[in-house]
Design a protein around this motif. Structure first.
Motif, short mmCIF file in Angstrom:
data_model
loop_
_atom_site.label_atom_id
_atom_site.label_comp_id
_atom_site.label_asym_id
_atom_site.label_seq_id
_atom_site.Cartn_x
_atom_site.Cartn_y
_atom_site.Cartn_z
N LEU A 1 -5.11 5.25 6.59
CA LEU A 1 -5.86 4.48 5.61
C LEU A 1 -5.22 3.10 5.51
O LEU A 1 -4.09 2.89 5.96
CB LEU A 1 -5.84 5.18 4.26
CG LEU A 1 -6.37 6.62 4.25
CD1 LEU A 1 -6.13 7.27 2.90
CD2 LEU A 1 -7.84 6.65 4.61
N ALA A 2 -5.88 2.16 4.91
CA ALA A 2 -5.34 0.80 4.81
C ALA A 2 -4.02 0.78 4.04
O ALA A 2 -3.14 -0.03 4.35
CB ALA A 2 -6.36 -0.10 4.14
N PHE A 3 -3.84 1.67 3.10
CA PHE A 3 -2.65 1.65 2.26
C PHE A 3 -1.74 2.87 2.44
O PHE A 3 -0.68 2.95 1.85
CB PHE A 3 -3.08 1.57 0.79
CG PHE A 3 -3.99 2.71 0.37
CD1 PHE A 3 -3.45 3.87 -0.15
CD2 PHE A 3 -5.36 2.62 0.54
CE1 PHE A 3 -4.29 4.92 -0.50
CE2 PHE A 3 -6.19 3.65 0.18
CZ PHE A 3 -5.65 4.81 -0.35
#
Length: 172
Positions: A166-168
């Motif tokens: 995921l992006a984070f």
């Protein structure tokens, strides 16, 4: 339930051992009985105390991966005897077998088998309760109860997701 127990193990080899112990049990529970007047099942609070002894044999040849057991077998055969100080004889005497086997199909998936059998007898025998995530999925937790139990299970275990980026957050 409260118990004070001293136990020990004697290894026969790297994979097999004998188990044993003794102690004192103090339990309070709502134990089912039949009302003599109405015939209904009621759950009065009872308190039991007594010395106990247990013994068993166990074997474990399981090989583990980073996610859990992958290959081999695990089993335990055990017995428990609790003396009934109030009524004499056995408060409960239990005999149980828990066996598991893991058969690898590839490096990352396997078949898992489980067999559990238990039997309790005595003046106020142990009540086995199954159902829920760890025994039978799809049945409410502890929905099936009794003094004799048999459970057989087979699972095909395999990974659904190896890694999620995921992006984070990275989950692997």
């Amino acid at each position: 339930m409260t118990a004070l127990e001293a136990n020990g193990q004697y290894p026969f080899s790297r994979y097999y051992r004998a188990l044993g112990g003794f102690g004192y049990l103090d339990r309070q529970s709502n134990y089912p009985t039949r009302d003599e007047d109405t015939g209904e099942i009621i759950f009065p609070t009872v308190r039991d105390k007594g010395p106990f002894v247990n013994a068993g044999l166990a074997g474990d040849t399981t090989i583990w991966n980073n996610y859990g057991p992958h290959k081999g077998t695990r089993w335990e055969l055990r017995g428990l005897y609790v003396y009934d100080q109030g009524g004499g004889g056995a408060l409960t005497q239990n005999f149980e077998f828990d066996g598991r086997a893991y058969v690898p199909l590839s490096r990352r998936n396997e078949l898992a088998f489980r067999l559990f059998m238990g039997m309790a007898d005595g003046n106020r025998p142990h009540i086995y309760a199954i159902g829920g995530l760890d025994t039978i999925r799809g049945i409410p937790t502890r929905a099936l109860a009794g003094n004799r139990i048999g459970l057989a299970n087979m699972e095909w275990r395999f990974p659904l997701v190896d890694r999620m980026d995921l992006a984070f957050l990275r989950i692997g």
